[in-house]
Design a protein around this motif. Structure first.
Motif, PDB file in Angstrom:
ATOM      1  N   CYS A   1     111.476 145.239 110.372  1.00 10.82           N
ATOM      2  CA  CYS A   1     111.229 144.345 111.337  1.00 10.82           C
ATOM      3  C   CYS A   1     110.867 144.208 112.174  1.00 10.82           C
ATOM      4  CB  CYS A   1     112.574 143.760 111.233  1.00 10.82           C
ATOM      5  SG  CYS A   1     113.214 144.673 112.494  1.00 10.82           S
ATOM      6  N   GLY A   2     109.902 145.077 112.763  1.00 12.34           N
ATOM      7  CA  GLY A   2     108.801 144.809 113.943  1.00 12.34           C
ATOM      8  C   GLY A   2     109.977 144.778 115.088  1.00 12.34           C
ATOM      9  N   MET A   3     110.679 145.315 115.395  1.00  7.17           N
ATOM     10  CA  MET A   3     111.184 145.160 116.272  1.00  7.17           C
ATOM     11  C   MET A   3     111.484 146.389 116.970  1.00  7.17           C
ATOM     12  SD  MET A   3     115.755 143.777 116.937  1.00  7.17           S
ATOM     13  CE  MET A   3     114.838 142.536 115.927  1.00  7.17           C
ATOM     14  N   SER A   4     111.334 146.527 118.560  1.00  6.31           N
ATOM     15  CA  SER A   4     111.520 147.445 119.296  1.00  6.31           C
ATOM     16  C   SER A   4     112.720 147.798 119.230  1.00  6.31           C
ATOM     17  CB  SER A   4     111.061 147.568 120.971  1.00  6.31           C
ATOM     18  OG  SER A   4     111.934 146.450 121.122  1.00  6.31           O
ATOM     19  N   LYS A   5     113.094 149.627 118.865  1.00  9.26           N
ATOM     20  CA  LYS A   5     114.317 150.276 118.950  1.00  9.26           C
ATOM     21  C   LYS A   5     115.054 149.225 121.043  1.00  9.26           C
ATOM     22  CE  LYS A   5     113.947 154.378 117.119  1.00  9.26           C
ATOM     23  NZ  LYS A   5     114.119 155.638 117.099  1.00  9.26           N
ATOM     24  N   SER A   6     114.787 149.346 121.876  1.00 15.74           N
ATOM     25  CA  SER A   6     115.435 148.181 123.188  1.00 15.74           C
ATOM     26  C   SER A   6     116.134 147.147 122.446  1.00 15.74           C
ATOM     27  CB  SER A   6     114.811 148.642 124.163  1.00 15.74           C
ATOM     28  OG  SER A   6     113.738 147.395 124.340  1.00 15.74           O
ATOM     29  N   SER A   7     115.367 145.895 122.168  1.00 17.11           N
ATOM     30  CA  SER A   7     114.930 144.698 121.340  1.00 17.11           C
ATOM     31  C   SER A   7     116.728 145.318 120.102  1.00 17.11           C
ATOM     32  CB  SER A   7     114.803 144.077 120.357  1.00 17.11           C
ATOM     33  OG  SER A   7     113.917 144.122 122.071  1.00 17.11           O
ATOM     34  N   PHE A   8     116.692 146.419 119.235  1.00 17.66           N
ATOM     35  CA  PHE A   8     117.813 146.060 118.487  1.00 17.66           C
ATOM     36  C   PHE A   8     118.860 146.571 118.848  1.00 17.66           C
ATOM     37  CE2 PHE A   8     120.003 148.582 115.114  1.00 17.66           C
ATOM     38  CZ  PHE A   8     120.197 148.227 114.242  1.00 17.66           C
ATOM     39  N   TYR A   9     118.747 147.985 119.676  1.00 17.63           N
ATOM     40  CA  TYR A   9     120.085 148.290 120.575  1.00 17.63           C
ATOM     41  C   TYR A   9     121.046 147.625 121.553  1.00 17.63           C
ATOM     42  CZ  TYR A   9     119.814 152.543 118.250  1.00 17.63           C
ATOM     43  OH  TYR A   9     119.521 153.003 116.400  1.00 17.63           O
ATOM     44  N   HIS A  10     120.318 146.148 122.074  1.00 19.28           N
ATOM     45  CA  HIS A  10     120.643 145.781 122.258  1.00 19.28           C
ATOM     46  C   HIS A  10     121.325 143.935 121.768  1.00 19.28           C
ATOM     47  CE1 HIS A  10     120.809 142.683 125.683  1.00 19.28           C
ATOM     48  NE2 HIS A  10     120.498 141.083 125.352  1.00 19.28           N
ATOM     49  N   ARG A  11     121.198 143.768 120.365  1.00 18.40           N
ATOM     50  CA  ARG A  11     121.594 143.024 120.022  1.00 18.40           C
ATOM     51  C   ARG A  11     123.081 144.122 119.024  1.00 18.40           C
ATOM     52  NH1 ARG A  11     116.755 141.476 119.852  1.00 18.40           N
ATOM     53  NH2 ARG A  11     116.540 138.778 119.391  1.00 18.40           N
ATOM     54  N   PHE A  12     122.418 145.449 118.642  1.00 17.91           N
ATOM     55  CA  PHE A  12     123.482 146.048 117.883  1.00 17.91           C
ATOM     56  C   PHE A  12     123.489 147.569 118.438  1.00 17.91           C
ATOM     57  CE2 PHE A  12     121.409 143.066 114.948  1.00 17.91           C
ATOM     58  CZ  PHE A  12     122.275 141.980 114.930  1.00 17.91           C
ATOM     59  N   ASP A  13     125.043 147.938 118.399  1.00 17.81           N
ATOM     60  CA  ASP A  13     125.306 149.241 119.054  1.00 17.81           C
ATOM     61  C   ASP A  13     125.651 150.025 117.936  1.00 17.81           C
ATOM     62  OD1 ASP A  13     127.819 148.273 118.787  1.00 17.81           O
ATOM     63  OD2 ASP A  13     128.470 148.789 120.138  1.00 17.81           O
ATOM     64  N   SER A  14     125.897 149.925 117.054  1.00 17.17           N
ATOM     65  CA  SER A  14     126.141 150.593 115.713  1.00 17.17           C
ATOM     66  C   SER A  14     125.663 150.248 114.405  1.00 17.17           C
ATOM     67  CB  SER A  14     127.771 151.232 116.015  1.00 17.17           C
ATOM     68  OG  SER A  14     128.413 150.354 115.148  1.00 17.17           O
ATOM     69  N   LYS A  15     126.026 150.801 113.514  1.00 16.51           N
ATOM     70  CA  LYS A  15     125.142 150.985 111.718  1.00 16.51           C
ATOM     71  C   LYS A  15     126.259 149.905 111.773  1.00 16.51           C
ATOM     72  CE  LYS A  15     124.758 153.512 109.255  1.00 16.51           C
ATOM     73  NZ  LYS A  15     124.021 155.206 108.368  1.00 16.51           N
ATOM     74  N   GLN A  16     127.255 150.103 112.247  1.00 11.86           N
ATOM     75  CA  GLN A  16     128.641 149.787 111.863  1.00 11.86           C
ATOM     76  C   GLN A  16     128.685 147.465 112.245  1.00 11.86           C
ATOM     77  OE1 GLN A  16     132.359 150.146 109.743  1.00 11.86           O
ATOM     78  NE2 GLN A  16     131.663 148.181 109.389  1.00 11.86           N
ATOM     79  N   ALA A  17     128.045 147.558 113.093  1.00 13.65           N
ATOM     80  CA  ALA A  17     128.234 146.362 113.546  1.00 13.65           C
ATOM     81  C   ALA A  17     127.265 145.478 113.455  1.00 13.65           C
ATOM     82  CB  ALA A  17     128.158 146.298 115.361  1.00 13.65           C
ATOM     83  N   LEU A  18     126.347 146.091 112.790  1.00 19.33           N
ATOM     84  CA  LEU A  18     124.937 145.847 111.846  1.00 19.33           C
ATOM     85  C   LEU A  18     125.320 145.120 110.648  1.00 19.33           C
ATOM     86  CD1 LEU A  18     122.595 145.172 111.866  1.00 19.33           C
ATOM     87  CD2 LEU A  18     121.190 147.352 110.768  1.00 19.33           C
ATOM     88  N   PHE A  19     125.939 146.352 110.504  1.00 21.80           N
ATOM     89  CA  PHE A  19     126.964 145.955 108.716  1.00 21.80           C
ATOM     90  C   PHE A  19     127.739 144.610 108.562  1.00 21.80           C
ATOM     91  CE2 PHE A  19     129.727 145.672 104.662  1.00 21.80           C
ATOM     92  CZ  PHE A  19     128.191 146.943 103.812  1.00 21.80           C
TER      93      PHE A  19
END
Length: 203
Positions: A39-57
């Motif tokens: 999705c072309g997102m930085s890791k910092s932006s991603f982990y700002h939104r989701f703190d775990s695989k479970q949260a993303l799922f």
């Protein structure tokens, strides 16, 4: 009812990428890094939104539930009651089949519901979704029994379990074979599946 806040366009791209990764790799082997790259997102932006695989799922499942509810526009069970009970269900299925073919990521979303390494009890979002579908099926059967379109010689709870199990089996098969079917074949199979359900349920 799903009350998830609709995703922004940027988050929708992320969730679509996550759905494809989970559907392809399974829950345990899914790579968050692969999702971030896709999705072309930085890791910092991603982990700002989701703190775990479970949260993303769970967010992907909630997004799927919200989009499917909107696109399928399932009728309220009371609207089905009456002499046109089965024709109204036929009309709903006819609308649903093309809706499920677009957008393309619906195929990936469908596969999430049957990943062997994500039992419903492990995912609150999955449990909410399945409980919602189960309540709708029970309400539809209740409306059908009340108007004589559905047999009433079985306990309602047993009938609901049988119908839900059959619907899941048919949906699991359809999801697994969706990519190989052309639109006309999808419509034909969906009609045959509803006919099978009617043979089980009609008096």
């Amino acid at each position: 009812m799903n009350t998830t806040t609709p995703s922004s366009p940027r988050e929708h791209v992320l969730l679509a990428a996550a759905a494809r990764e989970f559907a392809t790799s399974g829950y345990e082997r899914a790579s968050l890094n692969a999702v971030i790259r896709a999705c072309g997102m930085s890791k910092s932006s991603f982990y700002h939104r989701f703190d775990s695989k479970q949260a993303l799922f769970d967010r992907v499942v909630d997004e799927a539930a919200a989009l499917l509810a909107h696109d399928l526009a399932a009728p309220e069970p009371v609207e089905l009651a009456g002499p046109d009970f089965w024709p109204r269900l036929d009309a709903f299925v006819a609308r649903a089949v093309p809706a499920l073919a677009e957008p393309a990521w619906y195929t990936a979303l469908g596969k999430l519901f049957y990943l062997p390494d994500v039992p419903a009890g492990r995912s609150p979002a999955m449990r909410r979704l399945l409980d919602g579908v189960d309540r709708w099926v029970q309400a539809v059967l209740k409306a059908g029994r009340a108007c004589g379109a559905v047999r009433d010689d079985l306990p309602a709870s047993l009938q609901a379990e049988l119908a839900f199990a059959l619907l899941q089996a048919m949906d699991r098969w359809s999801v697994a074979h969706m990519d190989a079917m052309k639109p006309a074949q999808r419509r034909r199979i969906a009609g045959q599946q509803l006919a099978l359900l009617r043979r089980l349920l009609a008096p």
